[in-house]
Design a protein around this motif. Structure first.
Motif, PDB file in Angstrom:
ATOM      1  N   LEU A 260      -9.137  16.823  77.051  1.00  0.00           N
ATOM      2  CA  LEU A 260      -8.682  17.682  76.401  1.00  0.00           C
ATOM      3  C   LEU A 260      -7.234  18.193  76.703  1.00  0.00           C
ATOM      4  O   LEU A 260      -6.150  18.355  75.919  1.00  0.00           O
ATOM      5  CB  LEU A 260      -9.486  18.993  76.339  1.00  0.00           C
ATOM      6  N   ARG A 261      -6.927  18.035  77.995  1.00  0.00           N
ATOM      7  CA  ARG A 261      -5.696  18.674  78.511  1.00  0.00           C
ATOM      8  C   ARG A 261      -4.321  17.597  78.193  1.00  0.00           C
ATOM      9  O   ARG A 261      -3.284  18.000  77.850  1.00  0.00           O
ATOM     10  CB  ARG A 261      -5.627  18.911  80.132  1.00  0.00           C
ATOM     11  N   TYR A 262      -4.864  16.275  78.663  1.00  0.00           N
ATOM     12  CA  TYR A 262      -3.855  15.211  78.477  1.00  0.00           C
ATOM     13  C   TYR A 262      -3.574  15.105  77.075  1.00  0.00           C
ATOM     14  O   TYR A 262      -2.101  14.787  76.770  1.00  0.00           O
ATOM     15  CB  TYR A 262      -4.457  13.926  79.023  1.00  0.00           C
ATOM     16  N   LEU A 263      -4.308  15.069  76.236  1.00  0.00           N
ATOM     17  CA  LEU A 263      -4.172  14.806  74.688  1.00  0.00           C
ATOM     18  C   LEU A 263      -3.757  16.045  73.882  1.00  0.00           C
ATOM     19  O   LEU A 263      -2.961  15.808  72.981  1.00  0.00           O
ATOM     20  CB  LEU A 263      -5.395  14.031  74.106  1.00  0.00           C
ATOM     21  N   SER A 264      -4.242  17.042  74.193  1.00  0.00           N
ATOM     22  CA  SER A 264      -3.755  18.376  73.316  1.00  0.00           C
ATOM     23  C   SER A 264      -3.479  18.013  71.830  1.00  0.00           C
ATOM     24  O   SER A 264      -2.213  18.225  71.418  1.00  0.00           O
ATOM     25  CB  SER A 264      -2.585  18.992  74.256  1.00  0.00           C
ATOM     26  N   VAL A 265      -4.381  17.918  71.002  1.00  0.00           N
ATOM     27  CA  VAL A 265      -4.151  17.668  69.733  1.00  0.00           C
ATOM     28  C   VAL A 265      -3.544  18.502  68.703  1.00  0.00           C
ATOM     29  O   VAL A 265      -2.963  18.072  67.697  1.00  0.00           O
ATOM     30  CB  VAL A 265      -5.457  17.050  69.025  1.00  0.00           C
ATOM     31  N   ILE A 266      -3.568  19.790  69.342  1.00  0.00           N
ATOM     32  CA  ILE A 266      -2.654  20.958  68.633  1.00  0.00           C
ATOM     33  C   ILE A 266      -1.280  20.701  68.843  1.00  0.00           C
ATOM     34  O   ILE A 266      -0.783  21.081  69.595  1.00  0.00           O
ATOM     35  CB  ILE A 266      -3.290  22.413  68.975  1.00  0.00           C
ATOM     36  N   GLN A 267      -0.584  19.733  68.271  1.00  0.00           N
ATOM     37  CA  GLN A 267       0.612  19.017  68.409  1.00  0.00           C
ATOM     38  C   GLN A 267       1.882  19.984  68.478  1.00  0.00           C
ATOM     39  O   GLN A 267       2.623  19.704  69.208  1.00  0.00           O
ATOM     40  CB  GLN A 267       0.719  17.701  67.887  1.00  0.00           C
ATOM     41  N   TYR A 268       1.914  20.726  67.436  1.00  0.00           N
ATOM     42  CA  TYR A 268       2.870  21.898  66.990  1.00  0.00           C
ATOM     43  C   TYR A 268       2.767  23.035  67.869  1.00  0.00           C
ATOM     44  O   TYR A 268       3.627  23.986  67.517  1.00  0.00           O
ATOM     45  CB  TYR A 268       3.357  21.713  65.603  1.00  0.00           C
ATOM     46  N   GLY A 269       1.750  23.311  68.493  1.00  0.00           N
ATOM     47  CA  GLY A 269       1.694  24.363  68.997  1.00  0.00           C
ATOM     48  C   GLY A 269       0.883  25.490  68.199  1.00  0.00           C
ATOM     49  O   GLY A 269       0.519  25.366  67.029  1.00  0.00           O
ATOM     50  N   VAL A 270       0.954  26.921  68.974  1.00  0.00           N
ATOM     51  CA  VAL A 270       0.297  28.126  68.261  1.00  0.00           C
ATOM     52  C   VAL A 270       1.635  28.826  67.860  1.00  0.00           C
ATOM     53  O   VAL A 270       2.176  29.306  68.718  1.00  0.00           O
ATOM     54  CB  VAL A 270      -0.907  28.506  68.890  1.00  0.00           C
ATOM     55  N   ARG A 271       1.400  29.375  66.562  1.00  0.00           N
ATOM     56  CA  ARG A 271       2.495  30.174  66.276  1.00  0.00           C
ATOM     57  C   ARG A 271       2.084  31.856  66.402  1.00  0.00           C
ATOM     58  O   ARG A 271       0.853  32.094  65.924  1.00  0.00           O
ATOM     59  CB  ARG A 271       2.888  29.958  64.658  1.00  0.00           C
ATOM     60  N   ARG A 272       2.888  32.469  66.481  1.00  0.00           N
ATOM     61  CA  ARG A 272       2.929  34.146  66.819  1.00  0.00           C
ATOM     62  C   ARG A 272       4.184  34.696  66.388  1.00  0.00           C
ATOM     63  O   ARG A 272       5.113  34.133  66.299  1.00  0.00           O
ATOM     64  CB  ARG A 272       2.660  34.634  68.325  1.00  0.00           C
ATOM     65  N   THR A 273       3.953  36.036  66.090  1.00  0.00           N
ATOM     66  CA  THR A 273       5.114  36.814  65.486  1.00  0.00           C
ATOM     67  C   THR A 273       5.323  38.024  66.254  1.00  0.00           C
ATOM     68  O   THR A 273       4.313  38.707  66.551  1.00  0.00           O
ATOM     69  CB  THR A 273       5.040  37.228  63.996  1.00  0.00           C
ATOM     70  N   ALA A 274       6.352  38.318  66.739  1.00  0.00           N
ATOM     71  CA  ALA A 274       6.697  39.210  67.678  1.00  0.00           C
ATOM     72  C   ALA A 274       6.388  40.556  66.807  1.00  0.00           C
ATOM     73  O   ALA A 274       7.326  40.743  66.080  1.00  0.00           O
ATOM     74  CB  ALA A 274       8.187  39.329  68.339  1.00  0.00           C
ATOM     75  N   ARG A 275       5.542  41.642  67.161  1.00  0.00           N
ATOM     76  CA  ARG A 275       5.463  43.013  66.536  1.00  0.00           C
ATOM     77  C   ARG A 275       6.541  44.019  66.711  1.00  0.00           C
ATOM     78  O   ARG A 275       6.863  44.675  66.069  1.00  0.00           O
ATOM     79  CB  ARG A 275       4.165  43.360  66.905  1.00  0.00           C
ATOM     80  N   GLU A 276       7.248  43.627  68.160  1.00  0.00           N
ATOM     81  CA  GLU A 276       8.301  44.646  68.429  1.00  0.00           C
ATOM     82  C   GLU A 276       9.307  43.753  69.537  1.00  0.00           C
ATOM     83  O   GLU A 276       8.973  42.467  69.800  1.00  0.00           O
ATOM     84  CB  GLU A 276       7.822  45.732  69.462  1.00  0.00           C
TER      85      GLU A 276
END
Length: 393
Positions: free
Chosen positions: A271-287
């Motif tokens: 799970l660590r080595y392959l990390s299939v969520i390949q483009y990462g996780v998106r967030r938005t700065a609230r401030e």
């Protein structure tokens, strides 16, 4: 030091490694202003500690512009109804509370015998058919699809429809109208299914949600779509990609065969080595947020690069660029971090352990049926993996 790079790294030189540029970014520009694959601009966070910080900080909202919206000043729309992974507290809390009890460690472990039965049935079918076979469609995809269908109360006979629509939702190059069409079709499907459960409840998650009376018809449909998509796409790709990875790392596969007790740890390492969520996780700065000496302005898009964080030497001693099934990797980020950490992670672990253990035991001579260069990789998908994996034995 602020660093501006032209694009978020996307090009792989090895099918099992994230783009090599992430190593440079972690060393020289761990918080970098980038252009993302869909043309949007944002801040790319590549070190393990910073990725965790972003995912745990409520100042970074889970609400964000859709993946295919390039305009930096586009408004952040409300999430699809029921898609709690794109909600903040207290909205997120309401949905998560309803579902947490359905995915406890104990309940998922109780499912292990049923998962092992499904795995054995598909291995029997593979043996009867003889090689070569496409491991994705013969094994890796049907196992988590069957399990999540049974859990949710979705007829497995409908799999072609939902797998096709699910794939559209995860395609990087899907046109907005294609995405909307697939979303609409899946929502309509789950509205019909929820109506059936209301009339005749079963022993499944969707029936329990219907009977709780706490969700509207649209919320039920949205939650159903989200759980179905997340419940089979990620694990299916992990099973197939992990198989390919172990076949290309015969020393690690030999270690697993010599000591099957390593499998629990090997699942975490894969799970660590392959990390299939390949483009990462998106967030938005609230401030405006100060992150490791960088000012992230309010409204900015921030990408927590899970594959990069999972290769960070400060968290994973030795050489995290190498697969090591004896490594202690439980602190990996493959399931995310914080309040949005993957709800179904225990189920994924049960499925991966059952599938990989039985596959390599049943077919000790398992091997790729085509050169590795000919395996079609899912570079075009949000969830990485293989489109097909021809194997024989």
């Amino acid at each position: 030091m602020q660093h501006v790079t032209e694009r978020q790294p996307v090009t792989r030189t090895c099918p099992f490694d994230p783009p090599a540029e992430y190593r440079t970014l972690r060393d020289e520009a761990p918080i970098a202003e980038v252009t993302l694959p869909d043309g949007a601009t944002g801040w790319l966070v590549s070190r393990y500690a910073d990725v965790r910080a972003v995912l745990a900080d409520p100042r970074f909202s889970a609400r964000r512009r859709p993946l295919r919206t390039a305009a930096a000043d586009a408004p952040v729309p409300p999430p699809p109804t029921g898609w709690f992974i794109m909600m903040d507290a207290p909205e997120h809390t309401r949905f998560r509370r309803l579902l947490t009890g359905q995915f406890t460690v104990r309940r998922m472990r109780q499912l292990a015998p049923a998962v092992e039965r499904i795995v054995a049935e598909h291995l029997d079918a593979m043996a009867a058919a003889g090689g070569p076979v496409d491991l994705v469609h013969a094994f890796a995809l049907p196992i988590p699809s069957l399990v999540i269908c049974e859990l949710l109360g979705v007829p497995y006979a409908d799999r072609e429809e939902f797998q096709r629509n699910s794939a559209t939702l995860l395609r990087i190059d899907a046109a907005p109208e294609e995405v909307q069409e697939a979303q609409t079709a899946m929502n309509a499907y789950f509205r019909r299914l929820a109506a059936d459960k209301r009339a005749e409840p079963g022993d499944d998650i969707l029936s329990e949600l219907v009977q709780s009376g706490e969700l509207t018809e649209e919320e039920l449909a949205g939650v159903g779509v989200l759980l179905l998509v997340a419940g089979h796409e990620t694990t299916a790709n992990m099973i197939a990609l992990a198989t390919m990875c172990l076949l290309r790392n015969p020393g690690q596969l030999a270690a697993l065969r010599a000591d099957p007790s390593l499998m629990d740890g090997a699942v975490e390492e894969l799970l660590r080595y392959l990390s299939v969520i390949q483009y990462g996780v998106r967030r938005t700065a609230r401030e405006d947020v100060e992150l490791d000496g960088h000012r992230i302005p309010a409204g900015s898009l921030v990408v927590a690069a899970l594959p990069s964080g999972n290769r960070d030497t400060t968290q994973f001693p030795g050489d995290p660029e190498q697969l090591d099934v004896s490594r202690t990797s439980r602190s990996h980020l493959a399931f995310g971090h914080g309040i949005h950490q993957c709800l179904g992670q225990q189920l994924a672990r049960v499925e991966m352990k059952a599938a990989l253990s039985a596959l390599f035991a049943r077919f000790p001579d398992l091997r790729l049926a085509v050169p590795v260069e000919e395996v079609p990789m899912r570079d075009d998908m949000i969830v990485y993996g293989v489109h097909e994996l021809p194997v024989t034995w």
